[in-house]
Design a protein around this motif. Structure first.
Motif: not given
Ligand code: RUB
Length: 311
Positions: A17-22, A134-138, A163-165, A200-203, A211-214, A237-239, A253-255
């Motif tokens: 499960i990836q992406g902040a919203r998911n 990949h940002s579902s919001t974008s 490769w989330q692109g 998108g935004a994680d935070s 704060i978002n993807k490298i 909610f990302k605040y 920091e991932r594997d």
């Molecule tokens: C995903 C990522 C996305 C944000 C926002 O990283 O950085 O830009 O999570 O996603 P990862 P959304 O795939 O490593 O979790 O807009 O879907 O919340």
């Protein structure tokens, strides 16, 4: 612990499960399932169970404030309701908590729809839009723009090492959008022709930093160099509430094996998954309440989330 909580924790940790919203939606769905099936005999033990499940879910990815905010809200709601004289039985509390969690999910989806429309309107006709990861919001903004019959094309970057692109490219192509996938190193090349960047935004911190993807800050800096507007599509909610007290948002920091599974001796590998982009490089945040300057994110988010400062 409830089986859906365990499964969600496993899937979040394994990056299934990836992406902040998911991540946030799945965590709340799992918490609702565990609340519904709870066998607790008292309100106190039900709340304890709920708090433990919420903590465990939040710890599955400590770098996702949207998940934390929604889980905290569920725990806070249960505590408030338990104080009410009308809520005497566990069954009554359970029912209220499950209904509240479903309402929260509906609210998140409703807000996301509005956000997508604001983002869609920002995309100029005949534009070249750049995005990263990949940002579902974008992507929802781009899909909404397509539904408005806007003509535009998108370039997305492959976002090594996972490769989330590719996910973004497949989703946009599926929606009938003209999309090109390219290597991360081509950011500057495509920026020269770009009209707008949406990521998108994680935070988002109290200072409005993103704060978002490298790779995001590279894109933002290049956008500034070329005078291209750089937006982040981010629900309030990302605040990240703790950032006002000086706590820095943790960068996961991932594997290292994701970068190179068997590197030669003497080669060090680093794999930071996210990074901060300073607020000054963010032209605006596309939120469910409208397109706002980065400096306003904090005030609007604390109001929406009902966060009391120094409370
Ligand atoms: C995903 C990522 C996305 C944000 C926002 O990283 O950085 O830009 O999570 O996603 P990862 P959304 O795939 O490593 O979790 O807009 O879907 O919340």
């Amino acid at each position: 612990m409830h089986k859906s909580v365990k499964a969600t924790i496993r899937d979040i940790k394994a990056l299934e499960i990836q992406g902040a919203r998911n991540v946030a939606r799945s965590a709340v769905t799992a918490l609702a399932a565990s609340a519904k099936d709870s066998k607790a005999k008292s309100n106190a033990s039900f709340r304890k169970e709920l708090a433990e499940a919420a903590d465990a879910l939040a710890m599955s990815r400590p770098t996702e404030p949207m998940m934390r905010n929604l889980l905290d809200e569920a725990v806070r709601f249960a505590a408030e309701q338990a104080k009410s004289r009308e809520v005497r039985s566990v069954a009554a509390l359970k029912k209220l908590v499950v209904a509240h969690e479903n309402e929260m999910l509906a609210k998140v989806d409703e807000g996301a729809k509005r956000l997508a429309e604001y983002g869609a309107k920002l995309i100029p006709d005949d534009a070249l839009v750049l995005t990263h990861c990949h940002s579902s919001t974008s992507t929802s903004c781009m899909i909404a723009a397509k539904k408005m019959r806007k003509k535009f094309s998108v370039v997305c970057f492959e976002t090594r090492p996972r490769w989330q692109g590719r996910k973004t490219a497949a989703e946009l192509a599926g929606a009938g959008i003209d999309v090109t996938l390219t290597v991360d190193g081509a950011m500057n090349l495509f920026m020269k022709k770009a009209d707008i960047v949406i990521v998108g935004a994680d935070s988002v911190t109290s200072r409005g930093d993103l704060i978002n993807k490298i790779g995001t800050s590279t894109l933002a800096h290049i956008a500034r160099m070329n005078d291209v507007s750089f937006y982040s599509a981010a629900e309030l909610f990302k605040y990240s509430p703790m950032t006002i007290y000086g706590t820095r948002e943790k960068i996961e920091e991932r594997d290292p094996k994701e970068v190179w599974d068997r590197p030669p001796r003497g080669v060090k590998i680093r794999n930071p998954a996210f990074e901060a982009t300073a607020a000054k490089y963010v032209s605006g945040y596309i939120t469910e309440l409208g397109v706002i300057p980065s400096q306003s994110f904090f005030a609007m988010a604390t109001e929406k989330l009902g966060i009391r400062i120094y409370g």
